[in-house]
Write a protein that holds these residues in place. Sequence first.
Motif, mmCIF file in Angstrom:
data_model
loop_
_atom_site.group_PDB
_atom_site.id
_atom_site.type_symbol
_atom_site.label_atom_id
_atom_site.label_comp_id
_atom_site.label_asym_id
_atom_site.label_seq_id
_atom_site.Cartn_x
_atom_site.Cartn_y
_atom_site.Cartn_z
ATOM 1 N N SER A 118 0.831 -1.205 0.000
ATOM 2 C CA SER A 118 0.000 0.000 0.000
ATOM 3 C C SER A 118 0.868 1.258 0.000
ATOM 4 C CB SER A 118 -0.939 0.001 1.207
ATOM 5 O OG SER A 118 -0.208 0.064 2.411
ATOM 6 N N ALA A 119 2.079 1.185 0.549
ATOM 7 C CA ALA A 119 2.968 2.358 0.518
ATOM 8 C C ALA A 119 3.453 2.602 -0.912
ATOM 9 C CB ALA A 119 4.144 2.157 1.461
ATOM 10 N N ALA A 120 3.601 1.540 -1.697
ATOM 11 C CA ALA A 120 3.915 1.712 -3.121
ATOM 12 C C ALA A 120 2.752 2.417 -3.820
ATOM 13 C CB ALA A 120 4.183 0.356 -3.764
ATOM 14 N N ASP A 121 1.536 2.042 -3.449
ATOM 15 C CA ASP A 121 0.364 2.707 -4.031
ATOM 16 C C ASP A 121 0.355 4.192 -3.668
ATOM 17 O OD1 ASP A 121 -0.196 0.144 -4.803
ATOM 18 O OD2 ASP A 121 -1.842 -0.159 -3.383
ATOM 19 N N ARG A 122 0.751 4.487 -2.422
ATOM 20 C CA ARG A 122 0.867 5.898 -2.015
ATOM 21 C C ARG A 122 1.895 6.606 -2.888
ATOM 22 N NH1 ARG A 122 -2.807 4.618 0.115
ATOM 23 N NH2 ARG A 122 -3.527 6.086 -1.431
ATOM 24 N N GLY A 123 3.017 5.931 -3.156
ATOM 25 C CA GLY A 123 4.075 6.530 -3.966
ATOM 26 C C GLY A 123 3.610 6.839 -5.373
ATOM 27 N N TRP A 124 2.900 5.879 -5.970
ATOM 28 C CA TRP A 124 2.385 6.085 -7.341
ATOM 29 C C TRP A 124 1.436 7.286 -7.375
ATOM 30 C CZ3 TRP A 124 3.300 4.074 -12.118
ATOM 31 C CH2 TRP A 124 2.357 4.357 -13.121
ATOM 32 N N LEU A 125 0.486 7.304 -6.435
ATOM 33 C CA LEU A 125 -0.498 8.387 -6.430
ATOM 34 C C LEU A 125 0.148 9.731 -6.123
ATOM 35 C CD1 LEU A 125 -3.437 6.539 -4.671
ATOM 36 C CD2 LEU A 125 -3.358 7.321 -7.032
ATOM 37 N N ALA A 126 1.121 9.744 -5.221
ATOM 38 C CA ALA A 126 1.804 11.005 -4.900
ATOM 39 C C ALA A 126 2.535 11.527 -6.132
ATOM 40 C CB ALA A 126 2.768 10.804 -3.734
ATOM 41 N N ALA A 127 3.161 10.619 -6.879
ATOM 42 C CA ALA A 127 3.876 11.041 -8.086
ATOM 43 C C ALA A 127 2.897 11.597 -9.120
ATOM 44 C CB ALA A 127 4.650 9.860 -8.660
ATOM 45 N N VAL A 128 1.742 10.950 -9.236
ATOM 46 C CA VAL A 128 0.726 11.419 -10.187
ATOM 47 C C VAL A 128 0.170 12.783 -9.758
ATOM 48 C CG1 VAL A 128 -1.617 10.934 -11.038
ATOM 49 C CG2 VAL A 128 0.103 9.118 -10.989
ATOM 50 N N ASP A 129 -0.019 12.937 -8.437
ATOM 51 C CA ASP A 129 -0.697 14.133 -7.907
ATOM 52 C C ASP A 129 0.188 15.369 -7.864
ATOM 53 O OD1 ASP A 129 -2.977 12.708 -7.382
ATOM 54 O OD2 ASP A 129 -2.629 12.507 -5.216
ATOM 55 N N ASP A 130 1.489 15.188 -7.629
ATOM 56 C CA ASP A 130 2.304 16.279 -7.089
ATOM 57 C C ASP A 130 3.590 16.457 -7.891
ATOM 58 O OD1 ASP A 130 3.863 17.943 -5.399
ATOM 59 O OD2 ASP A 130 2.730 17.237 -3.657
ATOM 60 N N ALA A 131 3.750 17.633 -8.471
ATOM 61 C CA ALA A 131 4.924 17.888 -9.316
ATOM 62 C C ALA A 131 6.231 17.928 -8.514
ATOM 63 C CB ALA A 131 4.739 19.209 -10.058
ATOM 64 N N ARG A 132 6.129 18.021 -7.185
ATOM 65 C CA ARG A 132 7.356 18.005 -6.370
ATOM 66 C C ARG A 132 7.938 16.603 -6.260
ATOM 67 N NH1 ARG A 132 4.613 20.779 -1.209
ATOM 68 N NH2 ARG A 132 3.164 19.109 -1.785
ATOM 69 N N VAL A 133 7.175 15.607 -6.645
ATOM 70 C CA VAL A 133 7.635 14.220 -6.535
ATOM 71 C C VAL A 133 8.471 13.876 -7.757
ATOM 72 C CG1 VAL A 133 6.944 11.804 -6.319
ATOM 73 C CG2 VAL A 133 5.689 13.580 -5.086
ATOM 74 N N ALA A 134 9.761 13.636 -7.515
ATOM 75 C CA ALA A 134 10.718 13.397 -8.598
ATOM 76 C C ALA A 134 10.962 11.912 -8.823
ATOM 77 C CB ALA A 134 12.042 14.083 -8.269
ATOM 78 N N GLY A 135 10.439 11.071 -7.917
ATOM 79 C CA GLY A 135 10.655 9.636 -8.075
ATOM 80 C C GLY A 135 9.698 8.845 -7.211
ATOM 81 N N ALA A 136 9.564 7.563 -7.535
ATOM 82 C CA ALA A 136 8.707 6.673 -6.743
ATOM 83 C C ALA A 136 9.386 5.310 -6.610
ATOM 84 C CB ALA A 136 7.335 6.532 -7.385
ATOM 85 N N VAL A 137 9.290 4.750 -5.403
ATOM 86 C CA VAL A 137 9.820 3.412 -5.120
ATOM 87 C C VAL A 137 8.619 2.498 -4.942
ATOM 88 C CG1 VAL A 137 11.112 2.010 -3.474
ATOM 89 C CG2 VAL A 137 11.936 4.296 -4.074
ATOM 90 N N LEU A 138 8.446 1.557 -5.854
ATOM 91 C CA LEU A 138 7.217 0.764 -5.914
ATOM 92 C C LEU A 138 7.571 -0.704 -5.704
ATOM 93 C CD1 LEU A 138 6.097 2.673 -9.112
ATOM 94 C CD2 LEU A 138 5.237 3.101 -6.807
#
Lengths: 256, 272
Positions: B106-126
Motif C-alpha cells: 500500500s505504501a507503493a500505491d501511495r508513492g504512485w499516487l503522490a507522483a501522479v498528484d504532485d509535481a514536487r515528486v521526482a521519483g517513486a519506489v514501488l
Amino acid sequence: MSAGPWQPLWIGDASRPLYAALHPAPGARVGVAMAPPLLHEQPRSRRVLVEIAGRLAASGLACLRFDYFGTGDSAGAGEQHDFAAMQADLDAAVAALRDRAGVRRVAVLAWRAAALPAWRWAGGRDDLAALALWEPVADGAAWLAALQAADRAEREGRYGRAGRDVEDAHLMGFPVSRRWRDDVAAARLDAPPRAETWTIARAAAPAEPAAQRRFELPADAPRFDDGVGIENAMFLSRKLLGVIDELGRAFAALDA
Amino acid sequence: MSMQTLERFGPDNRLVGVLSGGASSRPLLVLPNAGLVPRAGPFRLHVEIAQRLEASGIATFRFDLPGVGESPHLAGLDARAATRVALDHLAAHGIAERFVVGGICSAADRGWLAAVDDARVAGAVLLDGVCFTGPWFQWARIAGVLARPPREWPGVLRRHAGPAAAGGAPAAPAAADYRDWPSRAEARAQLRALLARDVRLLFVYTRGVEEYFRDPRQFAWSFGAAARDPRVSFHYWRDCDHTFYAQMPRRRLLDALERWFDEAFGGAGSAR
C-alpha cells in the motif's frame, strides 16, 4: 478510541537516543514506564500500547512509551539490542519519566519477554513502586526454542524448503546478536525483585509464584502468538478496557 | 551517530514522523507506513533504509498514516491527503523541495499516487506495487501447473478454475479489488505523464505477490512502451518475499535502492 494528547521525544544519552512518547497527566504523582515486547511482537502491539497509555493517562497516570536501542524508531542497529542495553534503556525511561512528568513514584509495565530483562533490572533498584508483567515469558530458553521453530516455519512458507534452514542471524524477521540469544536462553523469572510484582494474564495461564497481585485478561485480549503477518496488528477491546481501568486504579494507589 | 529529528505535522500537529539525515541536493525519500505496520517498517525495514541511505547523504522521512501506529484517525484526512500534508510540511519548513515517495504494497500505491498528484515528486519506489495480470500471468500459471507431476494436474486445474467450479466458497478478492490502483489504461497514461515530467521510477516485484505477478513480461504488457524507458527501473525477484524477512532479500533491496538513487539522482555531491 483516542490516545489523547501525547508528546514525542528523544530520551537517554545523546550517543544512543531512544524514541519515546510521553502521555502526560496534569498533577500526576505516579508514572508508568511501558517496556514493549520484543521482536515481531513490538510492532504488532504498537497501536494497542498507544491506546493503553492514553487510557492510563486519562485516569491520572503519566505514561512513557519507548523503543529499546536498536529497535523501533530508536537509533542503533538490531544487533546492538541485548539485555544490558535494555536495562540501560529502562534506566533512561524511568529517569525521563521523573524529569519530564515530575512524578513521585514510578512503576514499570513490561510486556511478554520484556519481563525477563526487567525482572533482573528491578532486582537492583529500590526506587520502583511496582513491576507489572503483561503475559510474561517466564522461561527464556523455552520461548527462544519456540521462536526458532516459528522462524523456520516462516522461512519455509516464504522461501520454500531450501530457505528453511538458512542461518543468517535474523530471527522472526529481525537481526539479533549471539549475545541476545544467550541472554534470552539464560533468563528466567527466578529470585523475585524487591519491588511489588503484579501479573496481567489470561485465566488459563499458570500463576507466577512471586506475583503479589494478578489481573485477569478477557478471552478477547490481543494475542501475541499469532505470527508475524503484516496485518496482525493488535487493538484494544471493550472488555480489555475494564482491565486497564482496574490496573490504572492499582497504579494510582501506589501513591497512597 | 545517525541524525534523527521528530516532525509534527497535519491537523493540530497530530501526526508524527521521523526525519533522518541532513540537507541534501538529492530528493528526500518519504516512506508512509505500509498496511497496518507502524512507520519503522516491516521488520524495521524503513529504519534500515534510513540508516543505509543516510550514510550515502540521502535523507528519509517515515510517518504513520492516520489510524495506524501512533496516528489518530483524522476525519477528512485519508492516506492520499495525509501524504500530501507530509510533503507540504517538509517543503514549508525548508527540509526538502523534491521528493521520492514509496514503499511496500500500500505504501507503493501511495508513492504512485503522490507522483501522479504532485509535481514536487521526482521519483517513486514501488515494491510490489501496481501491475496487471493479463496473458503472461495466465501463461505462468499454466506453466506452473505443467511443471507439477501429471497426477496433480486435475486438482490444481479445478482450483484455478475457481472455487465456484469446485463447489467451494466465493473467490477471494483480487489485488485490484482492495489496492488503490488505476485501470490499466489509466496506469499507462499516468506513466507517460510521469516520464514527461522526468520522474524516475523503481519497480520491484517479489514472489510475495504471486496472486497478481508471476512473469516479468507482465510489466511491459501492463505499462506499454513506457515500461522500456531508461528512467524506469524494473526488477522481478522471484526468490524474495513481500516483506524482505530474511537477511539476503533485505540486503539485496538495500543495495538496489542505494544504487538506484545514485543512478537516478546522481551520487553524493552531485545534483540532477
